[in-house]
Design a protein around this motif. Sequence first.
Motif, PDB file in Angstrom:
ATOM      1  N   GLU A   4     108.039  78.765 -60.750  1.00 53.82           N
ATOM      2  CA  GLU A   4     107.128  79.883 -60.452  1.00 53.82           C
ATOM      3  C   GLU A   4     107.917  81.150 -60.137  1.00 53.82           C
ATOM      4  O   GLU A   4     107.609  82.223 -60.632  1.00 53.82           O
ATOM      5  CB  GLU A   4     106.177  79.510 -59.308  1.00 53.82           C
ATOM      6  CG  GLU A   4     105.016  78.668 -59.829  1.00 53.82           C
ATOM      7  CD  GLU A   4     104.192  78.010 -58.730  1.00 53.82           C
ATOM      8  OE1 GLU A   4     104.479  78.245 -57.532  1.00 53.82           O
ATOM      9  OE2 GLU A   4     103.273  77.236 -59.095  1.00 53.82           O
ATOM     10  N   GLU A   5     108.963  80.999 -59.330  1.00 52.86           N
ATOM     11  CA  GLU A   5     109.788  82.166 -58.971  1.00 52.86           C
ATOM     12  C   GLU A   5     110.417  82.811 -60.217  1.00 52.86           C
ATOM     13  O   GLU A   5     110.612  84.015 -60.277  1.00 52.86           O
ATOM     14  CB  GLU A   5     110.918  81.751 -58.021  1.00 52.86           C
ATOM     15  CG  GLU A   5     110.467  81.615 -56.576  1.00 52.86           C
ATOM     16  CD  GLU A   5     111.459  80.843 -55.719  1.00 52.86           C
ATOM     17  OE1 GLU A   5     111.048  80.405 -54.639  1.00 52.86           O
ATOM     18  OE2 GLU A   5     112.624  80.670 -56.132  1.00 52.86           O
ATOM     19  N   CYS A   6     110.757  81.984 -61.191  1.00 57.48           N
ATOM     20  CA  CYS A   6     111.409  82.503 -62.421  1.00 57.48           C
ATOM     21  C   CYS A   6     110.384  82.845 -63.522  1.00 57.48           C
ATOM     22  O   CYS A   6     110.778  83.153 -64.645  1.00 57.48           O
ATOM     23  CB  CYS A   6     112.401  81.474 -62.957  1.00 57.48           C
ATOM     24  SG  CYS A   6     113.744  81.110 -61.840  1.00 57.48           S
ATOM     25  N   LEU A  53     104.411  76.331 -66.258  1.00 59.13           N
ATOM     26  CA  LEU A  53     104.492  74.866 -66.319  1.00 59.13           C
ATOM     27  C   LEU A  53     103.145  74.249 -66.005  1.00 59.13           C
ATOM     28  O   LEU A  53     102.303  74.875 -65.352  1.00 59.13           O
ATOM     29  CB  LEU A  53     105.599  74.328 -65.409  1.00 59.13           C
ATOM     30  CG  LEU A  53     105.364  74.023 -63.926  1.00 59.13           C
ATOM     31  CD1 LEU A  53     106.489  73.179 -63.392  1.00 59.13           C
ATOM     32  CD2 LEU A  53     105.250  75.304 -63.142  1.00 59.13           C
ATOM     33  N   GLU A  54     102.947  73.046 -66.552  1.00 57.73           N
ATOM     34  CA  GLU A  54     101.673  72.354 -66.368  1.00 57.73           C
ATOM     35  C   GLU A  54     101.997  70.905 -66.016  1.00 57.73           C
ATOM     36  O   GLU A  54     102.738  70.236 -66.750  1.00 57.73           O
ATOM     37  CB  GLU A  54     100.905  72.402 -67.716  1.00 57.73           C
ATOM     38  CG  GLU A  54      99.575  71.715 -67.730  1.00 57.73           C
ATOM     39  CD  GLU A  54      99.143  71.327 -69.158  1.00 57.73           C
ATOM     40  OE1 GLU A  54      98.104  70.666 -69.274  1.00 57.73           O
ATOM     41  OE2 GLU A  54      99.843  71.659 -70.125  1.00 57.73           O
ATOM     42  N   ALA A  74     104.776  64.098 -64.979  1.00 58.27           N
ATOM     43  CA  ALA A  74     105.450  64.872 -66.029  1.00 58.27           C
ATOM     44  C   ALA A  74     104.988  66.320 -65.979  1.00 58.27           C
ATOM     45  O   ALA A  74     103.874  66.618 -65.517  1.00 58.27           O
ATOM     46  CB  ALA A  74     105.129  64.270 -67.397  1.00 58.27           C
ATOM     47  N   PHE A  75     105.874  67.202 -66.416  1.00 58.20           N
ATOM     48  CA  PHE A  75     105.554  68.633 -66.495  1.00 58.20           C
ATOM     49  C   PHE A  75     105.824  69.124 -67.906  1.00 58.20           C
ATOM     50  O   PHE A  75     106.861  68.798 -68.480  1.00 58.20           O
ATOM     51  CB  PHE A  75     106.431  69.437 -65.517  1.00 58.20           C
ATOM     52  CG  PHE A  75     106.142  69.143 -64.081  1.00 58.20           C
ATOM     53  CD1 PHE A  75     105.194  69.876 -63.393  1.00 58.20           C
ATOM     54  CD2 PHE A  75     106.810  68.113 -63.419  1.00 58.20           C
ATOM     55  CE1 PHE A  75     104.910  69.595 -62.058  1.00 58.20           C
ATOM     56  CE2 PHE A  75     106.533  67.827 -62.087  1.00 58.20           C
ATOM     57  CZ  PHE A  75     105.582  68.569 -61.405  1.00 58.20           C
ATOM     58  N   MET A  76     104.908  69.906 -68.432  1.00 53.90           N
ATOM     59  CA  MET A  76     105.114  70.554 -69.740  1.00 53.90           C
ATOM     60  C   MET A  76     105.658  71.956 -69.474  1.00 53.90           C
ATOM     61  O   MET A  76     105.134  72.679 -68.626  1.00 53.90           O
ATOM     62  CB  MET A  76     103.778  70.716 -70.488  1.00 53.90           C
ATOM     63  CG  MET A  76     103.270  69.496 -71.209  1.00 53.90           C
ATOM     64  SD  MET A  76     104.280  69.007 -72.615  1.00 53.90           S
ATOM     65  CE  MET A  76     104.122  70.417 -73.700  1.00 53.90           C
TER      66      MET A  76
END
Length: 392
Positions: A107-109, A113-114, A135-137
Amino acid sequence: MSKPHAIIIGAGFTGTATAHDLALRGFDVTVIERGDICHGTSGRTHGLLHSGGRYAVKDQESAIECITENTILRRIVPQVIEPNGGLFIALDESDLAYAEQFIESCEECHIPLEEIKPQEALRREPHINPRVLTAFMIPDGTFDPLRLALAFAGTAKRNGAKFRTYTEVKKLITDGKGNITGVNLLDLKSGKSAELYADIVVNATGAWAGEIVETVGVNVPVKPTPGVMVAFEQRFVQRTVNRLNKPGDGDIVLPQRRMVVVGTTSFEVDSLDYVPVLEDHVKLMIERGAQLIPAIAGAKIRGKYMATRPLIGGGEGRSVARTFKCYDHKEMHNLDGLVTITGGKATTLRAMAEKTADVVCTKLGINAPCVTAETPLLSYRQYYLQPNEDFS
Ligand SMILES: Cc1cc2nc3c(=O)[nH]c(=O)nc-3n(C[C@H](O)[C@H](O)[C@H](O)COP(=O)(O)OP(=O)(O)OC[C@H]3O[C@@H](n4cnc5c(N)ncnc54)[C@H](O)[C@@H]3O)c2cc1C
């Protein structure tokens, strides 16, 4: 008025992208390469178009560079990119514990992502480890390394840049007053030596950057850091699969053509002339790759290979930042007429070229803004369609 002449040494990602940028800013450009395009590290890279997710927690400067350039490359050179996205998967408690920091840092960068449920991750990628916990996409992608460099080189060639391949720079030429004025060349096909002069020389030789500047008795803090990769004869996944944890060995599997490639390791070498493909590193790639995609354990190996990262700055192995730096040797060593660009990643090639061309223009008092972020690149075929200059 005649155009300023720039010599670029090295036709990897960095040299070809810099040739493109300087040609658009009105330079007469000559690229000198001792092999062919992508003869060095760029020809054997993993091929991950980084979203920055891998670096978000520990190296935010690199992570932000990656997401910015990932977005630009998708726009200007979609023809060499598979915009297939990437998964970060958690397989144990330690991975799960990393998730919170990962979300916060992405988020900071500004890396989108999901989070997706294990069943959904398995639906999208049936070959990943069924023990997946979460998992994250993220917007990773893959690129064709040779075609990426050729798209930059071909567009540069269309804009007048000359590529002198199979020609080695043996030495930088000085005028005796503290200026670099050109290079001594050896044409490896004819065996003939020659001198070539320019207003500026750009050292884009990646891991070899130190060797070039040593010919005039100075140095750059480049740290050649090889890594081993293993390709397997089946395309088990359609998108990049990363282990959800801090960067480590063999924690990325990505699709390339009909294969998957597991990478990579990170070690130091004394000599760049011979870097071995270490068998224990290959074994580790199979072991670690199989944790992400179990079928890798029994898959046929298509190739084992290595390449050398041109990392910059202090630290050891994975703690060395993945960002890049452009050195003006006037500021560093009171040696005018020479800049070195090194470090970075394939993903940041355009930004590296922009920074270098900015430094070159400032040094020569030229006011020409960078337009590469808005300039679509031609097909990689353009490099071959455009006739070659006769240098004999
Ligand atoms: C194992 C591994 C995996 C990687 N995976 C990824 C990835 O998935 N995604 C990503 O974004 N980045 C990745 N990277 C990083 C990326 O590949 C490098 O940052 C990039 O290829 C460096 O490009 P370069 O043009 O600076 O150097 P190079 O590609 O090495 O180009 C330098 C060129 O200079 C030439 N040269 C040297 N000396 C002379 C001389 N005297 N005369 C003439 N020519 C000379 C060489 O022949 C060479 O072609 C990876 C790196 C490694 C090592």
